[in-house]
Enzyme design. Structure first.
Site, PDB file in Angstrom:
ATOM      1  N   CYS A  78       0.827  -1.214   0.000  1.00  0.00           N
ATOM      2  CA  CYS A  78       0.000   0.000   0.000  1.00  0.00           C
ATOM      3  C   CYS A  78       0.863   1.267   0.000  1.00  0.00           C
ATOM      4  CB  CYS A  78      -1.016  -0.049   1.137  1.00  0.00           C
ATOM      5  SG  CYS A  78      -2.434   1.003   0.774  1.00  0.00           S
ATOM      6  N   HIS A 161      -3.342  -4.963   1.553  1.00  0.00           N
ATOM      7  CA  HIS A 161      -2.721  -5.149   2.872  1.00  0.00           C
ATOM      8  C   HIS A 161      -2.630  -6.626   3.255  1.00  0.00           C
ATOM      9  CE1 HIS A 161      -2.416  -1.001   4.482  1.00  0.00           C
ATOM     10  NE2 HIS A 161      -3.362  -0.773   3.587  1.00  0.00           N
ATOM     11  N   GLU A 163      -0.770  -7.967   5.331  1.00  0.00           N
ATOM     12  CA  GLU A 163      -0.505  -8.122   6.774  1.00  0.00           C
ATOM     13  C   GLU A 163      -1.803  -8.128   7.584  1.00  0.00           C
ATOM     14  OE1 GLU A 163      -0.135  -5.540   4.984  1.00  0.00           O
ATOM     15  OE2 GLU A 163      -0.713  -3.733   6.065  1.00  0.00           O
TER      16      GLU A 163
HETATM   17  N1  GLN Z   1      -3.500   6.558   1.022  1.00  0.00           N
HETATM   18  C1  GLN Z   1      -2.250   6.278   1.684  1.00  0.00           C
HETATM   19  C2  GLN Z   1      -1.111   7.095   1.090  1.00  0.00           C
HETATM   20  O1  GLN Z   1      -1.319   7.768   0.153  1.00  0.00           O
HETATM   21  C3  GLN Z   1      -1.921   4.802   1.593  1.00  0.00           C
HETATM   22  C4  GLN Z   1      -2.963   4.023   2.362  1.00  0.00           C
HETATM   23  C5  GLN Z   1      -2.467   2.799   3.037  1.00  0.00           C
HETATM   24  O2  GLN Z   1      -1.270   2.517   3.134  1.00  0.00           O
HETATM   25  N2  GLN Z   1      -3.401   2.079   3.561  1.00  0.00           N
HETATM   26  O3  GLN Z   1      -0.036   7.038   1.549  1.00  0.00           O
END
Ligand code: GLN
Length: 185
Positions: A78, A161, A163
């Protein structure tokens, strides 16, 4: 083998838990010295703007680049995907759009099918969208036509995610296929 988890910000504790479950030595990384002790690294989800500020202020960004060039395997999830992309560390040839699915309210889970792993329920939280992947980047899974799990050399990227999901399959894949370490759990 010591797997570091970047612990400046974000959901690093969940990655450490999974590494414990897999009986893999782990280290929370907040300093250059700690990073130097690691053989592989996980960059977790969180807020990439904050993570990037802390990475550049501490100089850890430069050491990640150096160690990646020496062959250190890295898994980014992410926000970690954003940090690895061409707009930040540029360690994998992908372009991402932050928050492309919308706000927290548009966060969702959905089944995706992953090459060599099978079907999983993937959790997307304010996820980035991979809008471009270089020709040499392997796309291991899509969600509605969009790449969500990609691999090139020592770098593995998930826009979801792993994890937070029940199975440890993505971490196992990273450790066995990218970091080439044998895991017993
Ligand atoms: N929207 C977050 C960002 O731009 C990432 C979101 C996440 O890691 N769950 O960093």
């Amino acid at each position: 083998m010591v797997v570091g988890v970047l612990a400046l910000q974000g959901d690093f504790a969940e990655h450490i838990n999974i590494l414990h479950q897999l009986d893999v030595d782990s280290l929370e990384v907040r300093t250059i010295d700690q990073l130097e002790q690691c053989d592989a690294l996980i960059i977790p989800g969180g807020e990439s703007t904050v993570m990037w500020k802390l990475l550049t202020e501490t100089g850890i960004d430069q050491v990640i680049i150096k160690k990646a060039r020496e062959g250190m395997p890295i898994l980014g999830t992410c926000a970690g995907a954003i940090v690895l992309s061409d707009s930040h560390l540029n360690l994998i040839d992908i372009t991402v759009e932050r928050n492309a699915y919308g706000s927290q309210l548009q966060s969702f889970t959905d089944r995706i099918s992953i090459e060599n792993i099978g079907e999983i329920e993937a959790i997307f939280i304010r996820a980035p969208l991979i809008t471009r992947a270089g020709d040499d980047v392997s796309i291991l899974a899509h969600h509605k036509e969009n790449p969500v799990f990609v691999h090139k050399g020592d770098i593995l990227v998930a826009t979801f995610h792993p994890e937070l999901q029940e199975s440890c399959c993505i971490h196992k894949y990273f450790l066995s296929e990218v970091a080439c370490c044998s895991i017993e759990a």
